[in-house]
Structure formats: C-alpha cells, structure tokens
Design a protein around this motif. Structure first.
Motif, PDB file in Angstrom:
ATOM      1  N   ARG A  16      22.300 -41.227  -8.470  1.00 34.11           N
ATOM      2  CA  ARG A  16      23.081 -41.774  -9.600  1.00 34.11           C
ATOM      3  C   ARG A  16      22.923 -43.295  -9.675  1.00 34.11           C
ATOM      4  O   ARG A  16      22.793 -43.862 -10.759  1.00 34.11           O
ATOM      5  CB  ARG A  16      24.555 -41.374  -9.476  1.00 34.11           C
ATOM      6  CG  ARG A  16      24.735 -39.893  -9.750  1.00 34.11           C
ATOM      7  CD  ARG A  16      26.157 -39.459 -10.043  1.00 34.11           C
ATOM      8  NE  ARG A  16      26.146 -38.024 -10.290  1.00 34.11           N
ATOM      9  CZ  ARG A  16      26.466 -37.097  -9.386  1.00 34.11           C
ATOM     10  NH1 ARG A  16      26.864 -37.460  -8.174  1.00 34.11           N
ATOM     11  NH2 ARG A  16      26.394 -35.823  -9.688  1.00 34.11           N
ATOM     12  N   LYS A  19      19.437 -44.109 -10.881  1.00 35.07           N
ATOM     13  CA  LYS A  19      19.328 -43.738 -12.297  1.00 35.07           C
ATOM     14  C   LYS A  19      19.824 -44.878 -13.197  1.00 35.07           C
ATOM     15  O   LYS A  19      19.199 -45.221 -14.193  1.00 35.07           O
ATOM     16  CB  LYS A  19      20.166 -42.476 -12.508  1.00 35.07           C
ATOM     17  CG  LYS A  19      19.856 -41.711 -13.742  1.00 35.07           C
ATOM     18  CD  LYS A  19      20.701 -40.484 -13.816  1.00 35.07           C
ATOM     19  CE  LYS A  19      22.155 -40.867 -14.009  1.00 35.07           C
ATOM     20  NZ  LYS A  19      23.055 -39.733 -14.149  1.00 35.07           N
ATOM     21  N   GLU A  20      20.943 -45.466 -12.795  1.00 32.68           N
ATOM     22  CA  GLU A  20      21.482 -46.614 -13.559  1.00 32.68           C
ATOM     23  C   GLU A  20      20.473 -47.762 -13.546  1.00 32.68           C
ATOM     24  O   GLU A  20      20.177 -48.367 -14.568  1.00 32.68           O
ATOM     25  CB  GLU A  20      22.789 -47.119 -12.914  1.00 32.68           C
ATOM     26  CG  GLU A  20      23.925 -46.123 -12.943  1.00 32.68           C
ATOM     27  CD  GLU A  20      24.364 -45.794 -14.361  1.00 32.68           C
ATOM     28  OE1 GLU A  20      24.564 -46.738 -15.143  1.00 32.68           O
ATOM     29  OE2 GLU A  20      24.457 -44.584 -14.681  1.00 32.68           O
ATOM     30  N   VAL A  25      17.143 -41.044 -17.517  1.00 30.29           N
ATOM     31  CA  VAL A  25      17.922 -39.851 -17.816  1.00 30.29           C
ATOM     32  C   VAL A  25      17.280 -38.708 -17.027  1.00 30.29           C
ATOM     33  O   VAL A  25      16.057 -38.650 -16.902  1.00 30.29           O
ATOM     34  CB  VAL A  25      17.966 -39.568 -19.346  1.00 30.29           C
ATOM     35  CG1 VAL A  25      16.589 -39.227 -19.914  1.00 30.29           C
ATOM     36  CG2 VAL A  25      18.934 -38.455 -19.685  1.00 30.29           C
ATOM     37  N   ASP A  41      21.697 -35.254 -16.086  1.00 30.81           N
ATOM     38  CA  ASP A  41      22.516 -35.665 -17.228  1.00 30.81           C
ATOM     39  C   ASP A  41      22.608 -34.530 -18.233  1.00 30.81           C
ATOM     40  O   ASP A  41      23.562 -34.423 -18.991  1.00 30.81           O
ATOM     41  CB  ASP A  41      21.867 -36.870 -17.931  1.00 30.81           C
ATOM     42  CG  ASP A  41      21.837 -38.063 -17.020  1.00 30.81           C
ATOM     43  OD1 ASP A  41      22.898 -38.655 -16.818  1.00 30.81           O
ATOM     44  OD2 ASP A  41      20.756 -38.372 -16.483  1.00 30.81           O
ATOM     45  N   PHE A  42      21.552 -33.721 -18.259  1.00 30.48           N
ATOM     46  CA  PHE A  42      21.545 -32.613 -19.206  1.00 30.48           C
ATOM     47  C   PHE A  42      20.813 -31.425 -18.589  1.00 30.48           C
ATOM     48  O   PHE A  42      19.728 -31.585 -18.037  1.00 30.48           O
ATOM     49  CB  PHE A  42      20.864 -33.030 -20.524  1.00 30.48           C
ATOM     50  CG  PHE A  42      20.970 -31.974 -21.574  1.00 30.48           C
ATOM     51  CD1 PHE A  42      22.115 -31.863 -22.357  1.00 30.48           C
ATOM     52  CD2 PHE A  42      19.957 -31.045 -21.756  1.00 30.48           C
ATOM     53  CE1 PHE A  42      22.247 -30.848 -23.296  1.00 30.48           C
ATOM     54  CE2 PHE A  42      20.083 -30.021 -22.689  1.00 30.48           C
ATOM     55  CZ  PHE A  42      21.225 -29.941 -23.468  1.00 30.48           C
ATOM     56  N   GLN A  52      16.402 -33.094 -26.261  1.00 34.44           N
ATOM     57  CA  GLN A  52      16.935 -34.234 -25.499  1.00 34.44           C
ATOM     58  C   GLN A  52      15.828 -35.271 -25.262  1.00 34.44           C
ATOM     59  O   GLN A  52      16.045 -36.464 -25.406  1.00 34.44           O
ATOM     60  CB  GLN A  52      17.477 -33.765 -24.143  1.00 34.44           C
ATOM     61  CG  GLN A  52      18.739 -32.935 -24.232  1.00 34.44           C
ATOM     62  CD  GLN A  52      19.947 -33.763 -24.622  1.00 34.44           C
ATOM     63  OE1 GLN A  52      20.088 -34.911 -24.209  1.00 34.44           O
ATOM     64  NE2 GLN A  52      20.819 -33.192 -25.428  1.00 34.44           N
ATOM     65  N   THR A  56      16.260 -39.235 -26.615  1.00 33.52           N
ATOM     66  CA  THR A  56      16.892 -40.139 -25.646  1.00 33.52           C
ATOM     67  C   THR A  56      16.507 -41.610 -25.867  1.00 33.52           C
ATOM     68  O   THR A  56      15.406 -41.907 -26.339  1.00 33.52           O
ATOM     69  CB  THR A  56      16.513 -39.726 -24.195  1.00 33.52           C
ATOM     70  OG1 THR A  56      17.181 -40.611 -23.304  1.00 33.52           O
ATOM     71  CG2 THR A  56      15.021 -39.837 -23.938  1.00 33.52           C
TER      72      THR A  56
END
Ligand code: SF4
Length: 308
Positions: A16, A19-20, A25, A41-42, A52, A56
């Motif tokens: 996480r 990812k930021e 994503v 995220d999905f 998606q 995105t």
C-alpha cells in the motif's frame, strides 16, 4: 498460521505504501489468490478490468492476472507503465491461436468477421474486427450484420454457447480452457448429490453437456451479481476456484461449493504478494506491445468497450 497472517499483513502494508509512492493502481482478477485480491484497488472479471485499465488516471497499472490481461491494459493505456508481477503467468487458451493461423483462416472464409475472445494475444486481437469477454459476447455477436460469416476465436465451448444463444452459425476455433473444459457432466451430478438443493452455476467456457445441466450460465462477474441477487442460499460453482473467495465475501450468509476440486488455473496462482511488492519496487516486469500491433488491437478492444 499466525506467522503467515502476520507476513500477509506486513506485505500488504508495504504494498500500500509503495502503491502511493508510485501512483499505481492494482487490478486483480477474481481467480487470483485471496490475499492478492485483498490488496487490489479493483477486483473483477476481464471486462471490468479492461474498463478500469482504460479509465484509470494512475501512472502505473499493476496487473494481477495473466499475460493477455496485462497486454490488453497496455493496449488500452499505452502511455502508462503496465507491470505483470509474474511474467510467466500465461494462458494456455490464448496460446491456442496464432496470428498466422487466424490470417490463414480469414483467407479461407472470405469476407468473414473475426470476433476474438479477450483471452488471446495482442497479435491475434490485431487480426480481429471486435473483441468480447464472456460477459458481453452475446451483445457483441448480436450487433454484427447477419449476412456476414463470423469466425469466433479461440474458445470452442464459449463459441458453441454463443451460437445457441444468438442463433448465429459461428465458425469455431478449436481452442479450450483446460480448467473449464475438464469439468464433466458426471461431476456436476455428483456435486448435486453432495449438495442437494444448491443452484448450479457454470462458466460458458465449460463443455456443452455441462452447460445443459446447469441452472445458470454466467461470466465470473455475472455469477457474482446472480449470487447477490438470486433468492437462493447455496450454490455449486463451475469455474476456477479463486471465484469462491469473492462470492463468499460478497454473500457471507450464503454457501458456495466448488463443482470439482481440480478447477484451479496454475497460471492465475503464480502471482504472490511478494511478487506484487517487487513489481512495485522495480516497476518490472513491464509489458510492452509494438505500436503497429497495439493500434490494430486497440480498435478491436475499443469496439468491444463501446458495445459493453
Ligand atoms: S482459467 Fe483458463 S482461460 Fe483463464 S487464464 Fe487459466 S487457462 Fe486461461
């Protein structure tokens, strides 16, 4: 077990953060491992994931799925970095059609339209008029002019199902998904005996005799919708076993049973949290598609998305 849970929690936290940092994503298919689905995220079926990927605004797409899915993401978002945490995650069904063989078939059936299931390589998509997924295939086929012959590539079971649903006389490719094609009518009957009263839902990549025995035929996304909305409490699930996790998560009060224990796609299980983390650290393995192939393949994918 506690050690494993702690490891998953730590890796998920690191992912996480990364990812930021990467403005990434994470997209994951329903057949992925539960812990990979949880960090995404999905989570969705091929059509939802393509939608998606096309929409995105992230800089990086980490695709937790198999090669053709990440390739489709790159085709739809060519300016983004697309990484597939496990480069070896292929799809034997996609490998059953080559661009050269499709070209040869097109020359044989002059004037035919080629509808290609997304489970195919970028080169094969580039030879196609339009793509489809199992959730929008009926719509795609029904939109085609009736007077034209239609070649359907590469899954023969899905093609047979679509021919019956749409009344079109499709020319079928002789490919199959080994996970779905291996489910037998006898196994469906045995599952019904084990779980009396449970509703049988199967994927259209299953064999015709299995589809005939099912109560409901749907894509993975369609199964999830049906399980949520239908007034039944128990389901026998005729698709890859990763699907049991999102079904159970979405419907905690209902029961889901695998139609057969062997319905596991080894390629879908190659992606692990460690590999997702490494992919975010290194932004590799990257997926690239040659511009000439990409532009032609994008036309077929975009037509599909417009019809979805
Ligand atoms: S489940 Fe079948 S179609 Fe899906 S990736 Fe595995 S082999 Fe390919």
């Amino acid at each position: 077990m506690r050690e494993e849970t702690a490891k998953i929690a730590e890796l998920s936290r690191e992912i996480r953060e990364l990812k930021e940092k990467r403005r990434a994503v994470i997209l994951a298919h329903f057949y992925q491992r539960p812990e990979v689905q949880d960090v995404a995220d999905f989570v969705g079926d091929s059509l939802q994931l393509a939608q998606q990927a096309a929409g995105t605004d992230a800089d990086v797409i980490v695709f937790c799925g198999v090669y053709f899915m990440a390739e489709s993401a790159k085709i739809l978002s060519p300016d983004k970095i697309v990484v597939l945490p496990e480069e070896e995650a292929g799809c034997p069904l996609a490998d059953m059609a080559t661009a050269a063989a499709v070209r040869a078939k097109k020359a044989e059936v002059s004037g035919c339209l080629v509808v290609t299931y997304v489970n195919s390589s970028a080169e094969v998509k580039a030879e196609s008029d339009v793509c489809c997924t199992s959730s929008n295939a009926v719509k795609v086929i029904s939109s085609l002019p009736k007077e034209k012959p239609v070649l359907f590539v590469p899954d023969r079971n899905l093609g047979l199902y679509l021919a019956r649903k749409t009344g079109r006389n499709l020319i079928l490719w002789d490919g199959y998904c080994h996970v779905h094609d291996s489910l037998t009518a006898g196994e469906i009957e045995a599952a019904r005996t084990r779980h009396p009263g449970a509703v049988v839902m199967v994927h259209p990549e299953c064999r015709p005799e299995v589809i005939r025995l099912a109560d409901h035929v749907a894509s993975t996304g369609g199964m999830l919708k049906y399980a949520k909305e239908a007034p039944f409490s128990a389901f026998i699930v005729g698709t890859e076993q990763g699907m049991l996790y999102p079904l159970q998560k979405a419907c905690p009060d209902k029961s889901f049973y695998p139609a057969a224990p062997h319905m596991v796609c080894p390629n879908m299980k190659l992606t692990t949290l460690e590999k997702v983390k490494w992919a975010l650290e290194d932004l590799a393995p990257r997926i690239e598609v040659a511009p000439e192939i990409r532009d032609r393949a994008r036309k077929a994918l975009t037509r599909m998305l417009e019809l979805a």
